[in-house]
Design a protein around this motif. Structure first.
Motif, mmCIF file in Angstrom:
data_model
loop_
_atom_site.group_PDB
_atom_site.id
_atom_site.type_symbol
_atom_site.label_atom_id
_atom_site.label_comp_id
_atom_site.label_asym_id
_atom_site.label_seq_id
_atom_site.Cartn_x
_atom_site.Cartn_y
_atom_site.Cartn_z
ATOM 1 N N TYR A 115 -8.585 -7.947 1.157
ATOM 2 C CA TYR A 115 -7.506 -7.024 1.471
ATOM 3 C C TYR A 115 -6.163 -8.000 2.040
ATOM 4 C CZ TYR A 115 -10.544 -3.333 1.188
ATOM 5 O OH TYR A 115 -11.481 -2.309 0.671
ATOM 6 N N ALA A 116 -5.050 -7.505 1.609
ATOM 7 C CA ALA A 116 -3.858 -8.052 2.416
ATOM 8 C C ALA A 116 -3.885 -7.716 3.867
ATOM 9 C CB ALA A 116 -2.541 -7.716 1.706
ATOM 10 N N ASP A 117 -3.486 -8.601 4.874
ATOM 11 C CA ASP A 117 -3.598 -8.489 6.072
ATOM 12 C C ASP A 117 -2.677 -7.206 6.564
ATOM 13 O OD1 ASP A 117 -3.299 -11.963 7.121
ATOM 14 O OD2 ASP A 117 -5.118 -10.738 6.617
ATOM 15 N N SER A 118 -1.817 -6.931 5.713
ATOM 16 C CA SER A 118 -0.848 -5.628 6.120
ATOM 17 C C SER A 118 -1.558 -4.361 5.845
ATOM 18 C CB SER A 118 0.531 -5.729 5.249
ATOM 19 O OG SER A 118 0.167 -5.761 3.905
ATOM 20 N N VAL A 119 -2.412 -4.344 5.349
ATOM 21 C CA VAL A 119 -3.365 -3.081 4.892
ATOM 22 C C VAL A 119 -4.780 -3.034 5.480
ATOM 23 C CG1 VAL A 119 -1.850 -2.770 2.782
ATOM 24 C CG2 VAL A 119 -4.307 -4.055 2.774
ATOM 25 N N LYS A 120 -5.090 -4.273 5.634
ATOM 26 C CA LYS A 120 -6.671 -4.509 6.214
ATOM 27 C C LYS A 120 -6.916 -3.436 7.416
ATOM 28 C CE LYS A 120 -7.911 -8.544 5.979
ATOM 29 N NZ LYS A 120 -7.869 -9.876 6.276
ATOM 30 N N GLY A 121 -7.883 -2.652 7.164
ATOM 31 C CA GLY A 121 -8.495 -1.587 8.178
ATOM 32 C C GLY A 121 -7.708 -0.298 7.914
ATOM 33 N N ARG A 122 -6.648 -0.205 6.840
ATOM 34 C CA ARG A 122 -6.302 1.156 6.622
ATOM 35 C C ARG A 122 -6.499 1.449 5.156
ATOM 36 N NH1 ARG A 122 -0.894 1.821 6.443
ATOM 37 N NH2 ARG A 122 -0.288 -0.652 6.123
ATOM 38 N N PHE A 123 -6.656 0.691 4.290
ATOM 39 C CA PHE A 123 -6.710 0.849 2.991
ATOM 40 C C PHE A 123 -8.336 0.377 2.629
ATOM 41 C CE2 PHE A 123 -2.226 0.404 0.971
ATOM 42 C CZ PHE A 123 -1.670 1.338 1.997
ATOM 43 N N ALA A 145 -19.732 3.941 -13.187
ATOM 44 C CA ALA A 145 -20.226 5.154 -14.225
ATOM 45 C C ALA A 145 -19.082 6.125 -14.583
ATOM 46 C CB ALA A 145 -21.185 6.051 -13.339
ATOM 47 N N LYS A 146 -18.018 6.189 -13.651
ATOM 48 C CA LYS A 146 -16.811 6.809 -14.240
ATOM 49 C C LYS A 146 -15.732 5.969 -14.790
ATOM 50 C CE LYS A 146 -17.831 10.734 -11.091
ATOM 51 N NZ LYS A 146 -17.181 11.396 -9.828
ATOM 52 N N ASN A 147 -15.837 4.894 -14.732
ATOM 53 C CA ASN A 147 -14.821 3.845 -15.302
ATOM 54 C C ASN A 147 -13.525 3.907 -14.274
ATOM 55 O OD1 ASN A 147 -16.495 2.664 -17.314
ATOM 56 N ND2 ASN A 147 -14.894 3.001 -18.908
ATOM 57 N N THR A 148 -13.795 4.034 -13.201
ATOM 58 C CA THR A 148 -12.576 4.438 -12.075
ATOM 59 C C THR A 148 -12.646 3.491 -11.057
ATOM 60 O OG1 THR A 148 -12.716 6.438 -13.192
ATOM 61 C CG2 THR A 148 -11.347 6.118 -10.915
ATOM 62 N N VAL A 149 -11.513 2.987 -10.546
ATOM 63 C CA VAL A 149 -11.320 2.174 -9.555
ATOM 64 C C VAL A 149 -10.508 2.994 -8.418
ATOM 65 C CG1 VAL A 149 -9.459 0.657 -10.200
ATOM 66 C CG2 VAL A 149 -10.786 -0.164 -8.310
ATOM 67 N N TYR A 150 -10.799 2.782 -7.018
ATOM 68 C CA TYR A 150 -9.874 3.779 -6.205
ATOM 69 C C TYR A 150 -9.307 2.948 -4.994
ATOM 70 C CZ TYR A 150 -12.905 7.315 -8.291
ATOM 71 O OH TYR A 150 -13.603 8.320 -9.093
ATOM 72 N N LEU A 151 -8.073 3.303 -4.746
ATOM 73 C CA LEU A 151 -7.838 2.705 -3.440
ATOM 74 C C LEU A 151 -7.447 3.897 -2.507
ATOM 75 C CD1 LEU A 151 -6.327 0.227 -1.974
ATOM 76 C CD2 LEU A 151 -3.877 1.052 -3.149
ATOM 77 N N GLN A 152 -8.258 4.124 -1.593
ATOM 78 C CA GLN A 152 -7.880 4.930 -0.468
ATOM 79 C C GLN A 152 -7.154 4.590 0.564
ATOM 80 O OE1 GLN A 152 -9.298 8.061 -0.066
ATOM 81 N NE2 GLN A 152 -7.592 8.378 1.708
ATOM 82 N N MET A 153 -5.916 5.265 0.756
ATOM 83 C CA MET A 153 -4.865 4.943 1.799
ATOM 84 C C MET A 153 -4.708 5.611 2.814
ATOM 85 S SD MET A 153 -1.929 3.457 -0.955
ATOM 86 C CE MET A 153 -1.715 5.038 -1.285
ATOM 87 N N ASN A 154 -5.164 5.140 4.072
ATOM 88 C CA ASN A 154 -5.260 6.053 5.293
ATOM 89 C C ASN A 154 -4.155 5.390 6.116
ATOM 90 O OD1 ASN A 154 -7.290 7.424 4.328
ATOM 91 N ND2 ASN A 154 -8.722 6.134 5.190
#
Length: 124
Positions: A60-68, A75-84
């Motif tokens: 992760y980039a430092d700016s998002v580490k711990g939040r994203f 199996a679903k051919n999907t990648v996710y980015l959870q952003m908190n």
């Protein structure tokens, strides 16, 4: 030719959460490591995060580490980015990208395929 389609962007208040999805076409999803980048108005596209082809490594980039958090469901051919804990400075167009070669996970030019992007706007 791999096509990437992002979804899940939108408008959220500061402190809120969003989950972005990226679904590459084609049967060889596990051949690709995946990255997320973002581009704010007037700024260059920047690295956000990376996940290896089977999900064993993430960066992760430092700016998002711990939040994203990046994850993938092969199996679903999907990648996710959870952003908190979103901040107004997270406002940007978010892109997913796929690469076949190892290394250089944070270098934009090392990715082979790109999605069209999805807008994320965080209000203060």
């Amino acid at each position: 030719q791999v096509q990437l389609v992002e979804s899940g962007g939108g408008l959220v208040q500061a402190g809120g959460s969003l989950r972005l999805s990226c679904a590459p076409s084609g049967p060889t999803f596990t051949s690709y490591a995946m990255g997320w980048f973002r581009q704010a108005p007037g700024k260059e596209r920047e690295f956000v995060g990376y996940i290896s082809s089977y999900g064993g490594s993430t960066y992760y980039a430092d700016s998002v580490k711990g939040r994203f958090t990046i994850s993938r469901d092969n199996a679903k051919n999907t990648v996710y980015l959870q952003m908190n804990s979103l901040k107004p400075e997270d406002t940007a167009v978010y892109y997913c990208a796929a690469k076949t070669r190892a290394g250089n996970y944070n270098i934009l030019t090392k990715y082979d395929y790109w999605g069209q992007g999805t807008q994320v706007t965080v209000s203060s």
